[in-house]
Scaffold this active site. Structure first.
Site, PDB file in Angstrom:
ATOM      1  N   GLY A  11       0.824  -1.202   0.000  1.00 40.05           N
ATOM      2  CA  GLY A  11       0.000   0.000   0.000  1.00 40.05           C
ATOM      3  C   GLY A  11       0.854   1.247   0.000  1.00 40.05           C
ATOM      4  O   GLY A  11       2.016   1.231  -0.410  1.00 40.05           O
ATOM      5  N   CYS A  69       1.815  -0.273  -8.711  1.00 39.97           N
ATOM      6  CA  CYS A  69       2.924   0.340  -7.969  1.00 39.97           C
ATOM      7  C   CYS A  69       4.161   0.458  -8.838  1.00 39.97           C
ATOM      8  O   CYS A  69       4.884   1.454  -8.780  1.00 39.97           O
ATOM      9  CB  CYS A  69       3.254  -0.497  -6.733  1.00 39.97           C
ATOM     10  SG  CYS A  69       1.918  -0.628  -5.530  1.00 39.97           S
ATOM     11  N   GLU A  79       5.653  -3.672   0.540  1.00 39.03           N
ATOM     12  CA  GLU A  79       5.810  -3.070  -0.780  1.00 39.03           C
ATOM     13  C   GLU A  79       4.996  -1.789  -0.787  1.00 39.03           C
ATOM     14  O   GLU A  79       3.771  -1.818  -0.683  1.00 39.03           O
ATOM     15  CB  GLU A  79       5.329  -4.006  -1.886  1.00 39.03           C
ATOM     16  CG  GLU A  79       5.516  -3.412  -3.275  1.00 39.03           C
ATOM     17  CD  GLU A  79       5.012  -4.302  -4.381  1.00 39.03           C
ATOM     18  OE1 GLU A  79       4.467  -3.768  -5.378  1.00 39.03           O
ATOM     19  OE2 GLU A  79       5.153  -5.537  -4.259  1.00 39.03           O
ATOM     20  N   GLY A 101       2.504   2.645   5.361  1.00 36.62           N
ATOM     21  CA  GLY A 101       3.629   1.794   5.748  1.00 36.62           C
ATOM     22  C   GLY A 101       4.404   2.356   6.930  1.00 36.62           C
ATOM     23  O   GLY A 101       4.826   1.620   7.823  1.00 36.62           O
TER      24      GLY A 101
END
Length: 482
Positions: free
Chosen positions: A229, A286, A251, A234
């Site tokens: 996310g 991403c 990630e 994070g």
């Protein structure tokens, strides 16, 4: 393709083998037709989440003592069963996520592939490894405990299975938290998988990230957190996890550069790869190309060819086989990308919107955006600095390769990058200098071999490279000496 009714898991969550109807629910909307409710998602309470962790913690005591052979056998059987049910899940995935049919089916097939390959890898990787020397020393593996898997809305299937599957194969139990905007296919496919494992090995809770996620990241019994996310989320997870020093596999965001060198071969194959690197899943990836730096001698050529590529894109409801790009997944992201494009226009940059509407009459019923190509920006422009996560791309010229490397590295992100050149040695030299977890030569994609993965650098992630389908990330190695 026929449209199914609500899936059987609609509004339910899984704890200790039981599918429980949520006391509170909210609708899951089709982003290609916002008047269509695809199903419901439960809004789990604090008590629901704690019960899921209780179940996972209890099941770990016996599951962690099973043999690698038993775990692999169960996974193989689950993979076979899921492979038989792929087609019935494809339309559900398209309707809740927005991907086009081809992309959706490929994602689901890769989930089955992950299951089979990880099961095969386990049998070799789990074996003790002897270290040469005067003393008998072995490296052995042991399961770590309860794993929390928090997955995103953009690529929920692959990014859930790449965490859940190695975690349980390594002898852990899991509590999965899918994204509220796109949870149904995760729930439905994991229902098939969970049926092949003892109750409590796989648990799934849904709802608010602020509630569910915070509980999972704070509970001392959760020993590993696998999160995909935003970087900001994070950082919050790292803060919560620090209290009990959990292992983290994250990630996070990306702002991937593509460097087009003077000798790049910009033929049909290359241009298709560049277009797909930018627009796959409507740019909601991403590791998508998010900035293109092209040598000034090839600037006009690249812009012209990329315009032609973008102009071929047909945007519409992914359930229609003619659609090449679907909608943005949710209103929050849709509004962000639209606002970003509008601010870019107001800044004086040239924004060219290309492509075709599959169905102009229903266009306003979905979160649709045509792809846009932007020129006239500099390195400090908002579109260049942020992760746009949508079908809009800035094209920036550079004078020499030293400048290109400096521009590419001028970001807090470091997920992926690509170098486009006819000189493979030059590509390797630049790869050593680009601050990214992986660098591709004449492509910008994912690793075809699912054994492999590499973490992002800087604020794009936290983990380590893996050559064993991620098994290394979910088990502890320890030394045994005799």
């Amino acid at each position: 393709m026929a449209i199914s009714a609500f899936p059987v898991i609609s509004g339910r969550f899984l704890v200790n083998g039981e599918w429980i109807k949520g006391a509170r629910i909210t609708d899951v909307i089709n982003p290609a037709n916002i008047t269509e409710v695809v199903g419901e998602v439960a809004l789990c309470s604090k008590e629901d989440v704690i019960q899921a962790v209780d179940a996972a913690d209890s099941a770990f005591r016996s599951w962690s003592r099973t043999t690698a052979e038993e775990r692999a056998s169960r996974m193989k059987a689950a993979a076979h069963k899921l492979s038989e049910a792929i087609d019935e899940h494809v339309s559900l995935f398209v309707r809740e996520n927005g991907k086009v049919l081809a992309e959706a089916k490929k994602d689901l097939l890769r989930c089955v592939e992950i299951m089979s390959k990880a099961a095969d890898a386990l049998l070799e990787w789990w074996q003790p490894e002897s270290i040469p020397g005067g003393q008998m020393v072995q490296i052995r593996k042991r399961p770590r405990g309860v794993t929390a898997v928090i997955s995103p809305w953009n690529s929920p299937m692959i990014l859930t299975f790449k965490r859940v599957i190695p975690a349980i194969l390594a002898g852990n139990t899991v509590v999965v938290k899918p994204a509220t905007d796109c949870p149904l296919t995760v729930l439905s496919t994991l229902q098939v998988v969970a049926a092949h494992f003892p109750p409590g090995v796989i648990n799934i809770v849904t709802g608010s990230g602020g509630l569910v996620g915070e509980i999972l990241c704070s509970d001392s019994r959760v020993r590993t957190i696998a999160f995909t996310g935003s970087t900001d989320t994070g950082k919050r997870i790292m803060s919560l996890a620090s209290g009990t020093v959990k292992k983290l596999y994250m990630e996070l965001g990306g702002n991937d550069p593509a460097l087009i060198l003077p000798d790049a071969v910009l033929d049909e194959t290359a241009m298709l790869r560049i277009r797909m690197g930018i627009l796959r899943a409507a740019g909601q990836v991403c590791s998508a190309i998010k900035r293109v730096y092209v040598h000034e001698s090839r600037y006009d050529e690249l812009v012209d060819k990329l315009k032609k590529e973008f102009h071929q894109v047909i945007v519409g409801n992914g359930i229609h086989p003619d659609a090449l790009m679907g909608p943005i997944n949710n209103k929050t992201q849709f509004d962000f990308v639209r606002g970003l494009i509008e601010r870019t226009k107001q800044s004086g940059a040239k924004v060219e919107t290309l492509g075709h509407k599959l169905d102009p009459d229903t266009w306003e019923n979905g979160y649709f955006l045509l792809p846009s190509l932007v020129t006239g920006l500099d390195q400090q422009s908002e579109l260049v600095r942020v992760e746009q996560f949508g079908p809009v791309i800035p094209i920036i010229p550079y004078a020499d390769v030293e400048e290109a490397v400096e521009l590419a590295n001028d970001t807090e992100f470091g997920l992926r990058a690509s170098v486009w050149t006819a000189d493979s040695q030059k590509a390797e030299e630049l790869a050593d200098r680009l601050q990214a977890g992986a660098v591709f030569h004449n492509n910008h994609t994912i690793f075809q071999d699912l054994h492999l993965d590499f973490p992002g650098l800087k604020e794009s992630g936290l983990s380590r490279e893996t050559r064993w389908c991620g098994l290394e990330l979910f088990a502890d190695s320890f030394g045994f000496a005799n």
